[in-house]
Each structure stands twice: as structure tokens, then as C-alpha cells.
Design an enzyme around this catalytic site. Structure first.
Site, PDB file in Angstrom:
ATOM      1  N   GLU A 285      41.066 -31.744 -15.465  1.00 42.00           N
ATOM      2  CA  GLU A 285      42.060 -30.971 -14.700  1.00 42.00           C
ATOM      3  C   GLU A 285      41.794 -29.467 -14.834  1.00 42.00           C
ATOM      4  O   GLU A 285      41.986 -28.701 -13.890  1.00 42.00           O
ATOM      5  CB  GLU A 285      43.481 -31.326 -15.150  1.00 42.00           C
ATOM      6  CG  GLU A 285      43.834 -32.818 -15.070  1.00 42.00           C
ATOM      7  CD  GLU A 285      43.516 -33.475 -13.739  1.00 42.00           C
ATOM      8  OE1 GLU A 285      43.418 -32.786 -12.712  1.00 42.00           O
ATOM      9  OE2 GLU A 285      43.336 -34.725 -13.732  1.00 42.00           O
ATOM     10  N   TYR A 372      34.165 -39.335  -7.669  1.00 42.99           N
ATOM     11  CA  TYR A 372      34.141 -38.830  -9.035  1.00 42.99           C
ATOM     12  C   TYR A 372      32.774 -39.040  -9.694  1.00 42.99           C
ATOM     13  O   TYR A 372      32.122 -38.105 -10.124  1.00 42.99           O
ATOM     14  CB  TYR A 372      35.188 -39.561  -9.885  1.00 42.99           C
ATOM     15  CG  TYR A 372      36.619 -39.272  -9.502  1.00 42.99           C
ATOM     16  CD1 TYR A 372      37.359 -38.357 -10.220  1.00 42.99           C
ATOM     17  CD2 TYR A 372      37.228 -39.919  -8.439  1.00 42.99           C
ATOM     18  CE1 TYR A 372      38.672 -38.089  -9.902  1.00 42.99           C
ATOM     19  CE2 TYR A 372      38.550 -39.659  -8.101  1.00 42.99           C
ATOM     20  CZ  TYR A 372      39.264 -38.745  -8.837  1.00 42.99           C
ATOM     21  OH  TYR A 372      40.564 -38.472  -8.517  1.00 42.99           O
TER      22      TYR A 372
HETATM   23  N1  BES Z   1      43.520 -34.445  -8.119  1.00 38.07           N
HETATM   24  C1  BES Z   1      43.371 -35.667  -8.815  1.00 38.07           C
HETATM   25  C2  BES Z   1      44.527 -36.617  -8.617  1.00 38.07           C
HETATM   26  C3  BES Z   1      44.747 -36.993  -7.184  1.00 38.07           C
HETATM   27  C4  BES Z   1      43.718 -37.484  -6.421  1.00 38.07           C
HETATM   28  C5  BES Z   1      46.007 -36.867  -6.631  1.00 38.07           C
HETATM   29  C6  BES Z   1      43.954 -37.818  -5.103  1.00 38.07           C
HETATM   30  C7  BES Z   1      46.236 -37.210  -5.313  1.00 38.07           C
HETATM   31  C8  BES Z   1      45.207 -37.685  -4.548  1.00 38.07           C
HETATM   32  C9  BES Z   1      43.190 -35.439 -10.306  1.00 38.07           C
HETATM   33  O1  BES Z   1      42.389 -34.353 -10.629  1.00 38.07           O
HETATM   34  C10 BES Z   1      42.466 -36.621 -10.838  1.00 38.07           C
HETATM   35  O2  BES Z   1      41.375 -36.841 -10.433  1.00 38.07           O
HETATM   36  N2  BES Z   1      43.108 -37.352 -11.727  1.00 38.07           N
HETATM   37  C11 BES Z   1      42.547 -38.527 -12.311  1.00 38.07           C
HETATM   38  C12 BES Z   1      41.556 -38.162 -13.343  1.00 38.07           C
HETATM   39  C13 BES Z   1      40.470 -39.090 -13.633  1.00 38.07           C
HETATM   40  C14 BES Z   1      39.959 -40.042 -12.653  1.00 38.07           C
HETATM   41  C15 BES Z   1      39.334 -38.307 -14.273  1.00 38.07           C
HETATM   42  C16 BES Z   1      43.726 -39.267 -12.909  1.00 38.07           C
HETATM   43  O3  BES Z   1      44.846 -38.918 -12.595  1.00 38.07           O
HETATM   44  O4  BES Z   1      43.571 -40.148 -13.660  1.00 38.07           O
HETATM   45 ZN    ZN Z   2      40.307 -34.625 -10.214  1.00 34.67          ZN
END
Ligand code: BES
Ligand code: ZN
Length: 590
Positions: A285, A372
Site C-alpha cells: 500500500e 499483480y
Molecule cells: N488497490 C488495491 C485494492 C483494490 C483493488 C480495491 C481493486 C478496489 C479494486 C490494493 O492496493 C490491493 O491491491 N490490496 C490487496 C493487496 C494484495 C493483493 C497485495 C488486498 O487488499 O489484499
Molecule cells: Zn494494490
């Protein structure tokens, strides 16, 4: 000008919103927010202005004291409504008065029973990807940025926070008005606020924790090292331009692990797990402060440009603060998860390309680990082709060149091919971006900690259960990766063995528990269900539940139980988590 965005009904070519002054008054009893917005445009607009809107109860729009003609003239089940301001006469400023609806997708109203303290309600907003339009009309595309100031009213004794700088608070009778400003221009999806029984504890000069008083000390211990991560990230990407990096500890019902709201990451309290094991999530984050929040994907078709470089940076930050072996274990583990994800999606599936084609599709339905982990491996391949020193120089320049801008994959590729033409060619950049699946060998990552996990997994496959001694030195990350290597299923009796071996009953590590539940359900270990149900009843992170619900709805023994389990707790979950599980159940014909 930003390319057109298939997820917005606005038309930034008409003029763009450059600043909004907002007043937000939540009404907890009626579950709505009264919103007054004063908008400033980047230039005088004549004729029409289209804005995104959804589920808004608009009372009126005025410019220079005169009513503006408006209509909601287009409706789309995916995108919401188009708010059409018409007959504008060189208008630069206008005001809108409205109420949100109780079903607003951006808001989750959490009852006291789902908070740590159990006494006060909690309200927060989550705008990514396309939900800002359910709070106020806007050009709800990551291609448009605006600054804002806001007044947010909270009933006593609740406190408000925003992903912005707090510049004052004024108690008046039974409520307090907090004032905020956001001087750095942000895309609408990074607009965020929360209201709850909160307190603050500093952990470093630029870092601190907002949380309910019942958990703030635990959280401050868990994330005591955030300042180190911030410094490691600055060394990688250049100066941190958002002033502070604080965390807001969210009720566990939050549908994500974390959300990179600027200055104030929203972090699920399930990661206050007592082992400082969520370094990777904070690193992630935090890295978004550069990749995502400074350099933003132009549309959700380029989502990998937010998540890929961020996941790569995450591993570099881990390397800096925890050492290269831990970082390589994480990379190897993620490469393994990516291979499984690609297998699930189908190796030739367009969903396994980095660049997505999303016209007519809900971005929520196209999310996968590809953005990712394939994105991370792509950046790693570039690093390997260019050499670390040159690649680090490239990263610095990339951020500096595009900061506070939104770019698409083509702009990224253009910059890459200009700055690192040889590395782009050797790594096969275009293939990574536009072709499905993975280049051969791309998921081979050398890691000694991983090798240890794989050798125990191999021994198990040959019939040898690992002894306590053999795995006693393992971290939670190794345990989790090990359990993943056992998927899809093992002997049901062995589930109980691993449950004991890794002390999974009552573990506070949600990631580990979720992986175990997936394995246990697939293996027919029914005993896991009560504990999983308790977990599902409180924890909202949808990535924990998707694999388990796929397993529940896929196995004959658990199929009849999946829908009833979901229905018992759906009211506690965010619309995003509900939607994700609904899709899985529907696909399984349940
Ligand atoms: N920005 C994302 C969460 C998100 C993605 C919210 C798409 C809405 C739509 C956040 O940075 C994220 O990727 N969170 C993941 C982290 C992980 C996969 C490294 C989480 O929440 O687990
Ligand atoms: Zn993210």
C-alpha cells in the site's frame, strides 16, 4: 488528454473538474450522507457537461446563484447514470446539493457489533474502482485529477478522518465538524473518508495509526516499523510527496487487506495478527504512493500499471527491511500462486494479458492476480535484463516523468523503449503486456527458503509427514506456501495433522487460515467448517473467501452448504465481497 475510459459516462474533453469543496454530513439513522459540493472547472464551459452519477438524490444545481438545467439522461446497468448539465454559459463554478442513497456502493455502514469496541457504528467510503459516483457527481475516471477541501460532520463522540490533511475541528453541541484539504491532485477513486470511534498513536515522525482505542496499541506494535519502510521506499522511488503516511485500522469486514488512500492507507484489522507478518501488505500500500497514486493507470484496462509495479516495489521494500531471502521467498510463492491463477483462468484467456479489454465489462469481474504477480514478474524481468542499477535509475525517472499524471500501457511502453530499449527487447516487453500467459521460465524464481518448502512437500508426496522439528523454524509465509503446494487436495486425515502441526486452530493469521480452509474443504475435512464460518462471519477480505467458496461450491459434500452459509452472513459484508461470492455461487449453479 487521457484516452477514453469505458467505465465513465463523462467526457473530459468538455472541460475537467479541477477542485471540489465539499460538505459531508452522514446520517447514521437513515444511512445516507448529505452532500454539498462547490465545483471548479479548469476552464469556462459552454453548452454541456457530462458527469458520472449513480443512486444520487439530487436536490439542485446552481451556477452564479442561478439554477442550472440538468437531467439524468443516460442509464447503464454497469456505469450508472449520466448527469447532463446543459445550456451552460461559460460556467467555471457550480454547486450541487444532494443526498446519497442507503445502497450507495461507496459506503459501508458497519454496526457496533462488527467493531472492536462493540459500542459505536463505523462508516467508511471505498471508491475504487467506480464508486465515487455514488457519493457525488464527478468525472469518475482515473484519467482526471482534482484537488479538494472538505468539511465532515460527526456525531459525538465519533471522530472523522480523510485521505487528506486535517486542518481543524470545531465541536458544536452534539457534533463536531472536521475540516480537511487535499492539495495534491487525485483521481476520484482515491477520495476517501471514515467516521468511527477513533484515536491516534504516532509510530514515527511521519507515520502513525488511527484505530479504535481497543486495538490502537496492538496496531502500533504491529506496524512499529512503518517509518523504515517509508525510508526504503523513498530510496527506491524518490521523495514521498504526500507528507504523512498513516494507517486507518478498519473493522475486519473491510473487503480488502488494504487500500492505498493517499496519506492514509485503510488497513484491515485482520492484519493486526500479532506477528508483524503483514510487512508485505504495508509495503504494497505504501508503494502505491508512487505507483498508482503519483503515476496512475489511465483506465482500469491498464490496472496492471497500478498493481504490477507496486507488487514489484513491495518485494524490493521487503528486501531492504527484511533481507533478500524473505523477499525471494515471497516472489517464488507469488509466482506459484500466479501459475495456479493462470491455470484457473485458462492459459490462453485474455484475462491473463496485462492490458485488458473491458468495454461492457465490470472491472470488478475482471480482477485477478494477473495484474499483480504477472506485472511483478514483468518488472523483475526488466530489472534482470537492464541490471539493477540501470533499472533503479529508470524507476526514478519514470516516476519523475509521469508524477500526478495518468498513463496507459502504450505510454509506459513508449517510455520504456526510449529509456531501456535493449532491456525492453530482451525481456520481450510487448509480449508481456499484450499476450496471454507467461513467457517460458518466467515463473522460475530461485529461493532457498522456497526450496526447503518444496522439499518437504515432495517428501510428503512420497508418503512422509513432516515432523514438528523439521518445520519448526518456518515463518507463516513458508507455512502458507507449503499448504498451497498441497492443493487441490490431500488425504483427509492429514488435514488434521497439518492443522495441529501449524497450530491453525485459533490462528490469528487470516491468510494462512484461508489457504488451510481451501485445502481442507477440497480434501473433505468437514471439521473445518465451524471455524471457517466464524471467520467468514467477521472477516470481509474477499480474497480470503473466493478460493474457499470455489472449493465449497465445487465439492459434492459441501455444495449444499455453500449458499446457506453465505446467506447467513451476507448482511455483514461489503457489496464487493457479496458480489464476488455471488458470482462464484452463480457459476456453480447455486
Ligand atoms: N488497490 C488495491 C485494492 C483494490 C483493488 C480495491 C481493486 C478496489 C479494486 C490494493 O492496493 C490491493 O491491491 N490490496 C490487496 C493487496 C494484495 C493483493 C497485495 C488486498 O487488499 O489484499
Ligand atoms: Zn494494490
Amino acid at each position: 488528454m487521457a484516452p477514453s475510459d469505458p467505465h465513465s459516462l463523462s467526457d473530459p474533453a468538455q472541460g475537467t473538474i479541477s477542485h471540489i469543496k465539499l460538505r459531508l454530513e452522514p446520517d447514521f439513522a437513515r444511512r445516507l450522507v448529505r452532500v454539498q459540493g462547490e465545483y471548479t472547472l479548469d476552464r469556462p464551459v459552454r453548452g454541456s457537461l457530462f458527469l458520472d452519477a449513480r443512486d444520487l438524490d439530487i436536490a439542485g444545481i446552481e451556477a452564479g446563484g442561478m439554477a442550472v438545467r440538468w437531467s439524468l439522461d443516460r442509464e447503464d446497468p454497469l456505469l450508472g447514470q449520466r448527469l447532463h448539465l446543459s445550456d451552460l454559459q461559460d460556467v467555471r463554478c457550480f454547486t450541487i446539493d444532494l443526498k446519497t442513497s442507503p445502497g450507495a456502493a461507496a459506503l459501508q455502514w458497519i454496526g457496533p457489533e462488527q467493531t472492536a469496541g462493540g459500542k459505536h457504528p463505523f462508516l467508511y467510503s471505498q471508491c475504487q474502482a467506480c464508486s465515487a459516483r455514488t457519493l457525488f457527481p464527478c468525472q469518475d475516471t482515473p484519467g482526471v485529477r482534482f484537488t479538494y477541501e472538505a468539511e465532515l460532520v460527526a456525531p459525538a463522540p465519533l471522530m472523522t478522518v480523510m485521505a487528506a490533511e486535517c486542518v481543524g475541528q470545531a465541536p458544536q453541541g452534539d457534533h463536531t465538524t472536521y475540516r480537511f484539504r487535499m492539495p495534491q491532485p487525485i483521481p476520484s477513486y482515491l477520495f476517501a473518508f471514515a467516521v468511527g470511534n477513533l484515536t491516534f498513536q504516532a509510530v514515527g515522525p511521519r507515520t502513525g495509526i488511527y484505530a479504535e482505542p481497543e486495538i490502537v496499541h496492538q496496531a502500533a506494535w504491529e506496524f512499529a516499523e512503518n517509518e523504515d519502510k517509508l525510508r526504503a521506499a523513498e530510496a527506491l522511488f524518490g521523495p514521498y510527496l504526500w507528507d504523512r503516511y498513516d494507517l486507518l485500522i478498519m473493522p475486519p469486514a473491510f473487503p480488502y487487506g488494504g487500500m492505498e488512500n493517499p496519506r492514509l492507507t485503510f488497513l484491515n484489522s485482520v492484519y493486526v495478527q500479532g506477528d508483524r507478518g503483514a510487512t508485505w501488505l504495508i509495503a504494497h500500500e505504501l508503494a502505491h504512493a508512487w505507483t498508482g497514486n503519483l503515476v496512475t493507470n489511465a483506465t482500469w484496462e491498464d490496472f496492471w500499471l497500478n498493481e504490477g509495479p507496486t507488487t514489484y516495489a513491495e518485494t524490493r521494500i521487503i528486501e531492504a527491511v527484511e533481507g533478500v531471502e524473505t523477499a525471494e521467498l515471497e516472489i517464488a510463492g507469488r509466482a506459484q500462486s500466479l501459475l495456479r491463477e493462470i491455470k484457473r483462468l485458462g492459459p490462453g484467456s485474455p484475462m491473463t494479458c496485462l492490458k485488458l479489454s473491458l468495454a461492457g465489462k465490470d472491472p470488478e469481474e475482471s480482477y485477478s492476480l494477473v495484474a499483480y504477480f504477472k506485472g511483478m514478474l514483468f518488472f523483475r524481468a526488466l530489472e534482470q535484463a537492464a541490471g539493477r542499477a540501470r533499472f533503479d535509475g529508470f524507476l526514478h525517472d519514470y516516476i519523475a516523468a509521469f508524477r500526478f499524471r495518468s498513463i496507459d500501457s502504450e505510454q509506459f511502453l513508449g517510455f520504456l523503449e526510449e529509456r531501456l530499449p535493449d532491456a525492453a527487447r530482451v525481456a520481450g516487453a510487448r509480449r508481456w503486456i499484450y499476450e496471454p500467459g507467461l513467457p517460458r521460465g518466467a515463473a522460475d524464481v530461485a529461493s532457498s527458503l522456497m526450496d526447503d518448502v518444496l522439499s518437504v512437500s515432495e517428501e510428503y508426496r512420497h508418503g512422509r509427514l513432516p515432523s514438528d522439528d523439521r518445520v519448526s523454524g518456518w515463518t507463516h509465509m513458508q507455512q502458507g506456501i507449503f499448504l498451497e503446494t498441497l492443493l487441490p487436495r490431500i488425504q483427509v486425515a492429514d488435514c488434521a495433522y497439518f492443522e495441529k502441526l501449524f497450530r491453525l486452530q485459533g490462528t490469528r493469521n487470516g491468510g494462512l487460515f484461508s489457504t488451510f480452509c481451501e485445502l481442507a474443504v477440497r480434501s473433505g475435512y468437514r471439521e473445518v467448517l465451524p471455524a471457517y464460518e466464524a471467520f467468514f462471519a467477521s472477516v470481509g477480505r474477499y480474497m480470503f473467501h473466493e478460493p474457499v467458496f470455489r472449493a465449497l461450491s465445487g465439492e459434492a459434500w459441501s455444495r449444499p452448504l455453500a449458499r446457506p452459509l453465505f446467506e447467513r452472513w451476507r448482511h455483514r459484508h461489503h457489496a464487493h465481497t457479496v458480489g464476488a461470492i455471488e458470482r462464484i455461487l452463480a457459476q456453480a449453479g447455486l
